[in-house]
Structures are given as structure tokens and as C-alpha cells.
Design a protein around this motif. Structure first.
Motif, mmCIF file in Angstrom:
data_model
loop_
_atom_site.group_PDB
_atom_site.id
_atom_site.type_symbol
_atom_site.label_atom_id
_atom_site.label_comp_id
_atom_site.label_asym_id
_atom_site.label_seq_id
_atom_site.Cartn_x
_atom_site.Cartn_y
_atom_site.Cartn_z
ATOM 1 N N THR A 17 0.842 -1.196 0.000
ATOM 2 C CA THR A 17 0.000 0.000 0.000
ATOM 3 C C THR A 17 0.880 1.249 0.000
ATOM 4 O O THR A 17 2.084 1.166 -0.226
ATOM 5 N N TYR A 18 0.270 2.389 0.272
ATOM 6 C CA TYR A 18 1.036 3.634 0.328
ATOM 7 C C TYR A 18 0.497 4.510 1.462
ATOM 8 O O TYR A 18 -0.645 4.352 1.904
ATOM 9 N N TYR A 25 -1.247 3.358 6.415
ATOM 10 C CA TYR A 25 -2.397 2.677 5.822
ATOM 11 C C TYR A 25 -2.001 1.236 5.525
ATOM 12 O O TYR A 25 -1.129 0.984 4.699
ATOM 13 N N ILE A 26 -2.626 0.304 6.222
ATOM 14 C CA ILE A 26 -2.325 -1.117 6.064
ATOM 15 C C ILE A 26 -3.563 -1.824 5.520
ATOM 16 O O ILE A 26 -4.680 -1.599 5.991
ATOM 17 N N LYS A 27 -3.360 -2.666 4.528
ATOM 18 C CA LYS A 27 -4.481 -3.400 3.939
ATOM 19 C C LYS A 27 -4.026 -4.811 3.589
ATOM 20 O O LYS A 27 -2.878 -5.029 3.203
ATOM 21 N N LEU A 86 -6.340 -0.789 8.140
ATOM 22 C CA LEU A 86 -5.900 -0.081 9.336
ATOM 23 C C LEU A 86 -5.355 1.290 8.956
ATOM 24 O O LEU A 86 -4.402 1.392 8.177
ATOM 25 N N TYR A 87 -5.986 2.327 9.459
ATOM 26 C CA TYR A 87 -5.533 3.699 9.251
ATOM 27 C C TYR A 87 -5.037 4.231 10.587
ATOM 28 O O TYR A 87 -5.768 4.207 11.574
ATOM 29 N N LEU A 88 -3.815 4.724 10.628
ATOM 30 C CA LEU A 88 -3.268 5.282 11.854
ATOM 31 C C LEU A 88 -2.566 6.600 11.562
ATOM 32 O O LEU A 88 -1.942 6.772 10.509
ATOM 33 N N THR A 89 -2.696 7.534 12.473
ATOM 34 C CA THR A 89 -1.942 8.778 12.348
ATOM 35 C C THR A 89 -0.750 8.694 13.290
ATOM 36 O O THR A 89 -0.839 8.116 14.377
ATOM 37 N N GLY A 90 0.356 9.229 12.847
ATOM 38 C CA GLY A 90 1.559 9.192 13.651
ATOM 39 C C GLY A 90 2.461 10.354 13.264
ATOM 40 O O GLY A 90 2.002 11.379 12.745
ATOM 41 N N PHE A 124 4.118 -12.553 9.585
ATOM 42 C CA PHE A 124 3.860 -12.335 8.166
ATOM 43 C C PHE A 124 4.287 -10.912 7.788
ATOM 44 O O PHE A 124 3.838 -9.944 8.405
ATOM 45 N N PRO A 125 5.155 -10.764 6.782
ATOM 46 C CA PRO A 125 5.677 -9.444 6.426
ATOM 47 C C PRO A 125 4.726 -8.642 5.553
ATOM 48 O O PRO A 125 3.855 -9.178 4.867
ATOM 49 N N GLY A 126 4.897 -7.335 5.577
ATOM 50 C CA GLY A 126 4.152 -6.428 4.701
ATOM 51 C C GLY A 126 4.959 -5.161 4.473
ATOM 52 O O GLY A 126 5.950 -4.917 5.179
ATOM 53 N N GLU A 127 4.541 -4.373 3.482
ATOM 54 C CA GLU A 127 5.265 -3.143 3.161
ATOM 55 C C GLU A 127 4.295 -2.029 2.778
ATOM 56 O O GLU A 127 3.258 -2.273 2.181
ATOM 57 N N MET A 128 4.679 -0.805 3.124
ATOM 58 C CA MET A 128 3.933 0.369 2.712
ATOM 59 C C MET A 128 4.914 1.395 2.159
ATOM 60 O O MET A 128 6.007 1.579 2.715
ATOM 61 N N LEU A 129 4.543 2.051 1.070
ATOM 62 C CA LEU A 129 5.428 3.017 0.423
ATOM 63 C C LEU A 129 5.091 4.451 0.846
ATOM 64 O O LEU A 129 3.936 4.874 0.784
ATOM 65 N N ILE A 130 6.119 5.163 1.276
ATOM 66 C CA ILE A 130 6.009 6.603 1.518
ATOM 67 C C ILE A 130 6.952 7.266 0.511
ATOM 68 O O ILE A 130 8.170 7.186 0.658
#
Length: 335
Positions: A17-18, A25-27, A86-90, A124-130
Motif C-alpha cells: 500500500t502507500y 495505511y495497512i491493507k 488499518l488507518y493510523l496517524t503518527g 507475516f511481512p508487509g510493506e507500505m510506500l512513503i
């Protein structure tokens, strides 16, 4: 026998995701692992794989845990279809990314026993692009018949069915030169940028692993892969303005308001209509539109008519990637 029910292990698939420096943002989806062999070549084996992709045994309403590189953990749940969002602000999320802008995370089931099954490997791994601050622009690309031969304009879509269900992703042929073109765009005019690429397709999430393997196997730059639900395939949008692809492109533009975009698609389906409206709506954001020509005279005539007096951004109908590379180089998009 392959069609008899067996006890499959559980898995969590984190879709690429991004997000931004302040928004995570996790999906993904929780499923039983059907152990699909992506290198399978026999007709029977490919048909079995297709059945496994669409006859999914989901893990609905299950508690999950997200662990970030800084050690922080967050709890959430899957919905009844096994999907999780999952939407989180940080703050300062970019500090956890690698030089290409990828933030790696880890998913796990909160309970070690789900659906009466013991989970042995619960990481289980995952990735998000910024996207990098230094990015010159972003690229939004279709997949079918844009970088992957599919056959969406074939009679009764028989080529789509054959290519998707009776070909291993290892044997799917990318459009000639597409990978080189995308790497040039990814590196940008400086030659060492990390311009983000977003792959937006009308394919269902059931084909996520299939398309992810194809992109990696054919050396395409990594990027978020944005698909739609299998159920949505049977719900024809009232218009392309309400389509999954139009919605996803607008989300990207709104998430990164400072990022200009190059749109890449094909002339076979609705890409031309969607891209034209996006460029009209965001005239200063769209740098160019590249549409891969298809072997269908009426469709090509319609596209030429559609863009006859269009001036919001450069539009190029291309027969091959070399034409697109030449245009991109003349316009200063690539080195």
C-alpha cells in the motif's frame, strides 16, 4: 484427491500500500494457505490453482497485531470476508523507511489458535510506500494490456480467460520494453530518483500474488498494487466516474497534493476516458498520458476523437515502449 477439503495453515497477506509521513495505511487479507504453486505449468494444475484462488477460505472477524520497526504494536480485526484495513496517524514514519521509501512491518494473529487451527509460523511481512520528498513525479499505471498481454479487446474476452487462468505468471509476456521504460521513469531525470509507481488494475484481489509475482519476475519497479474485490467484478459501475480505478487515482492525487503524475494505460477499455477526466480535473498535476494502442480500429478511432482537441496535457498513443521513452526524454521526464 485435490478437490477434497484438507486442513490448510492460515496466512496473512499484507498488500503493498502507500501512506505519508503522518498517515499509516495497512491493507490485506487473512486466508487459509492453499499452497498455490505459481510455477505450475500443466493444464490441470493451472485449473486447480484458479479454483484455489477464487474458492477462498477466509479468516473473518479475527484479531490481528501489527508490529512496526520501532517496536510499537497495534491491534485490529479482519472483517467477515477476511479483509483488514488499518488507518493510523503518527509522526516521522519516514524515519522507518529504507532509501526507496518502503516501510516494512510485521503482522500476526493475536490468538495462536484460530478456527481450531494451531498457527505455527505467526509472523507475516508487509510493506507500505512513503514516496521520497525528492521525487520528481509519480507514475500511475494500468496492468492489463499496458504492461501485461491480456487480450481485453478479444472476442468475448476469451484471451483474457486463457491468459489469466491457463498461463503461469512465469510464462506471461510483458509488453516489450515496458520494464525498461518504468525503471527510467522511476529513476527520473536525475537518474537516481525514487519516483513512486502505483499499479492500478481492475483485477480482483484474488490475483494479487499472481500479479505481484509477474511484476517481480519481469523486473518491474516495486510499487503499491491496487486491485478490487472479486464481488465488484459482478457489479458494473453506472459510469466510469464511479469505477474502482477512477476512485483509486483520485485517492493518490489527494494523498500527495504536491506530486505531479504521469498516467499510463491502454486504448482498449476505459483508461482513456478516466485519464482524460482526471487531467481535466487536475490540469496542473498531470504531466502526460501514455496510451498503448490496441489492434481494434473502432476503439482507436474513438480514442483519437476523444482527444482531438484536448490540451490539458500531452497525450501519446504508442505502439511500443521506444516511442514513449523518446517522448519522455524530450519532455525531461527521464535521463
Amino acid at each position: 484427491m485435490w478437490f477434497l477439503k484438507k486442513a490448510d495453515p492460515l496466512q496473512l497477506i499484507g498488500f503493498q500500500t502507500y501512506g505519508t509521513d503522518t498517515h499509516l495505511y495497512i491493507k490485506g487479507r487473512a486466508l487459509e494457505d492453499e499452497n498455490i504453486d505459481l510455477s505450475e505449468k500443466s493444464v490441470l494444475g493451472l485449473l486447480v490453482n484458479t479454483w484455489k484462488r477464487f474458492e477462498t477460505d477466509v479468516v473473518g472477524n479475527s484479531k490481528l497485531i501489527l508490529k512496526l520497526p520501532d517496536g510499537k504494536e497495534h491491534s485490529f480485526k479482519t472483517n467477515r470476508e477476511g479483509y483488514f484495513y488499518l488507518y493510523l496517524t503518527g509522526s516521522n514514519l519516514r524515519a522507518m523507511c529504507n532509501k526507496e521509501g518502503w516501510l516494512s512491518y510485521e503482522l500476526s494473529f493475536a490468538d495462536t489458535t484460530v478456527k481450531r487451527k494451531i498457527i505455527q509460523e505467526n509472523r507475516f511481512p508487509g510493506e507500505m510506500l512513503i514516496p521520497a520528498v525528492e521525487a520528481d513525479f509519480g507514475i500511475i499505471s494500468d496492468i492489463d494490456d499496458t504492461i501485461l498481454h491480456t487480450g481485453v479487446v478479444s472476442l468475448l474476452k476469451w484471451r483474457v480467460i486463457y491468459n489469466t487462468f491457463l498461463k503461469t505468471p512465469e510464462n506471461r509476456i510483458p509488453l516489450k520494453g515496458a520494464s525498461d521504460f518504468y525503471h527510467l521513469l522511476h529513476r527520473g531525470c536525475g537518474g537516481n530518483n525514487a519516483n513512486p509507481i502505483f499499479y492500478v488494475s481492475n483485477s480482483p484481489w484474488n490475483l494479487y500474488r499472481y500479479l505481484e509475482f509477474f511484476l517481480k519476475n519481469n523486473n518491474f519497479p516495486r510499487g503499491p498494487i491496487l486491485l478490487r474485490s472479486f464481488r465488484a467484478l459482478f457489479k458494473k459501475a453506472a459510469s466510469w466516474e464511479l469505477s474502482h480505478k477512477y476512485h483509486e487515482i483520485q485517492n493518490i492525487l489527494k494523498t500527495f497534493p504536491q506530486l505531479s503524475i504521469i498516467l499510463i494505460g491502454d486504448a482498449g477499455e476505459s483508461d482513456a476516458d478516466i485519464y482524460r477526466e482526471i487531467a481535466r480535473k487536475y490540469p496542473k498535476r498531470i504531466l502526460a498520458i501514455y496510451l498503448h494502442s490496441v489492434k481494434h480500429r473502432k476503439k482507436m478511432d474513438r480514442i483519437r476523437n476523444l482527444y482531438k482537441d484536448f490540451k490539458a496535457c500531452p497525450v501519446l498513443l504508442v505502439e511500443n515502449s521506444d516511442q514513449a521513452i523518446e517522448h519522455a526524454r524530450k519532455n525531461g521526464f527521464i535521463k
